[in-house]
Design a protein around this motif. Structure first.
Motif: not given
Length: 351
Positions: A11-24
Motif C-alpha cells: 500500500d505504499q507508492t514508488t516511482l515507476y523508474q524504481n521498478l522498470k527493468d527489474k523482475s522477481g
C-alpha cells in the motif's frame, strides 16, 4: 513515465523508474524492510490502468500523427531510394559495358589500320611502275606491265576488304523486360506492425557518426569526399544523370551521384566537384550543375559555418548563397543574400 507513482503491494507508492527493468523479488523501495514481487505489483489493476493512461498521454503529447507520417515517408522513401540506386547501378553497368564494346571496335579498327599502313608503299610502286613503262618501247609490253600492276593493286585491295569483312560488326539487340532489369514491387510478407518503433528524425541525426570539423579536414588534407544534407527537407544533394542534371536535394541515402569532393582553393574559397563525372559545380543562370571542366571564379564559393553546425556556400562572384529551392523547382540555386534554413547544409565527411 519514469516519474509516475505506482502502488506497491504494501500500500505504499514508488516511482515507476524504481521498478522498470527489474523482475522477481526485490527490496521494497518505499519501506526498505521487506521484499516485494515486481511482476505482482505491475499487474495490479490500478498500476496497469495508470501506466496505460500515461503511455497514451505521452503519445498524444508527442504528436503521434506527425511521427506516423514521418514513419510513412521513411517506409516509402526507402523503396524509392532502392529504385534510384538500382537505376544508378544499371546506368554505371551499361556505361562500362558500352565502353567495352567501343574499345573492342577501336582495337579491331586499329589492327586494320596497321594492315593498311603496312601495304607496299604507293610511292615505291608508282616509282617502279613509271621506270618500267619508260624503259619499255612496245605498246603491247607496256599493256602487259600495266595489267600486272593492276592485278597487284586489286589483290592488295581485296586482301584488306576480306579482313574488313571478317570484322563487319553490327549491334545485336535483345528484347529485355524492364521488370527484369529494374525489378518489380511486391508486398513485404514479413512486415510486422507490432515491431514498428516510432523514431524521431532529430534523434536519428544526433546518433550519426561524428566527424572532424570540415575546416580542420580541409586544412589538413586540402580536399575531402563529402555528402551534403539539406536542412530544409532533410534530404541528400544529388547530381543526377551523369552530373548533367541540375543539383537537387531529394535523396534519402548516398550513392555515387550523392558524393562530391570539397576542394580548398588558395584564396580560402572552396569548390565542389562531382565524384561521378569529375566535373566542377557552378551556377548556370541561378541553377547549379556539375559540368564545368575548368576551375575558375564561377566555381568558387566561400564556406560559412553556421551556429547550428550547418554550412552555407556563398558565391564568390554573385555574393548570393546556394539554396535548396524546395516547394518550387526543387533545384539547388544561387539566390538570396541572407541565410535561412533553405541555405543550410550539413556536411558529412565520407573519407
Amino acid at each position: 513515465m519514469d516519474l509516475l507513482e505506482v502502488k506497491l503491494d504494501c500500500d505504499q507508492t514508488t516511482l515507476y523508474q524504481n521498478l522498470k527493468d527489474k523482475s522477481g523479488k526485490i527490496d521494497c523501495p518505499a519501506c526498505k524492510d521487506h521484499t516485494i514481487e515486481v511482476e505482482q505489483c505491475m499487474s495490479m489493476l490500478f498500476n496497469k490502468e495508470l501506466i496505460l493512461r500515461k503511455k497514451i498521454e505521452l503519445a498524444l503529447e508527442n504528436n503521434l500523427k506527425d511521427e506516423l507520417m514521418i514513419k510513412l515517408d521513411d517506409q516509402f522513401d526507402k523503396v524509392v531510394n532502392q529504385i534510384d540506386l538500382q537505376c544508378e547501378n544499371l546506368i554505371k553497368r551499361i556505361k562500362d559495358y558500352t565502353q567495352g564494346l567501343i574499345d573492342q571496335l577501336q582495337n579491331e579498327k586499329c589492327e586494320l589500320s596497321k594492315t593498311i599502313e603496312n601495304m607496299d608503299s604507293h610511292e615505291i610502286i608508282k616509282e617502279s611502275f613509271v621506270k618500267e613503262i619508260v624503259k619499255e618501247a612496245t605498246l603491247s609490253n607496256k599493256i602487259k606491265i600495266e595489267k600486272q600492276y593492276e592485278k597487284k593493286l586489286d589483290e592488295q585491295k581485296q586482301t584488306i576488304l576480306d579482313k574488313m569483312k571478317e570484322c563487319d560488326y553490327c549491334l545485336k539487340v535483345s528484347e529485355v523486360k524492364m521488370e527484369e532489369l529494374v525489378g518489380s514491387l511486391e508486398l513485404n510478407k514479413n512486415f510486422d506492425m507490432s515491431k514498428i518503433e516510432i523514431e524521431n528524425v532529430d534523434k536519428a541525426r544526433s546518433e550519426e557518426k561524428k566527424v572532424d570539423h570540415v575546416n580542420d579536414v580541409l586544412n589538413r588534407n586540402g580536399s575531402t569526399l563529402i555528402s551534403l544534407y539539406a536542412k530544409i527537407n532533410e534530404k541528400f544533394v544529388t547530381s543526377e544523370f551523369f552530373g548533367m542534371a541540375p543539383l537537387k536535394s531529394n535523396r534519402s541515402w548516398v550513392a555515387d551521384w550523392e558524393l562530391f569532393f570539397l576542394l580548398k582553393n588558395d584564396d580560402n574559397t572552396v569548390t565542389l566537384q562531382s565524384k561521378f563525372n569529375k566535373r566542377f559545380v557552378r551556377p548556370y543562370g541561378e541553377v547549379l550543375v556539375a559540368k564545368s571542366v575548368v576551375l575558375g571564379d564561377w566555381e568558387k564559393f566561400y564556406l560559412v559555418n553556421n551556429q547550428d553546425d550547418s554550412y552555407s556556400f556563398r558565391s564568390m562572384l554573385t555574393k548570393n548563397y546556394i539554396m535548396s529551392d524546395v516547394g518550387q523547382s526543387g533545384n539547388l540555386v544561387v539566390r538570396g543574400g541572407e541565410i535561412n534554413d533553405h541555405h543550410k547544409f550539413y556536411i558529412e565527411v565520407r573519407n
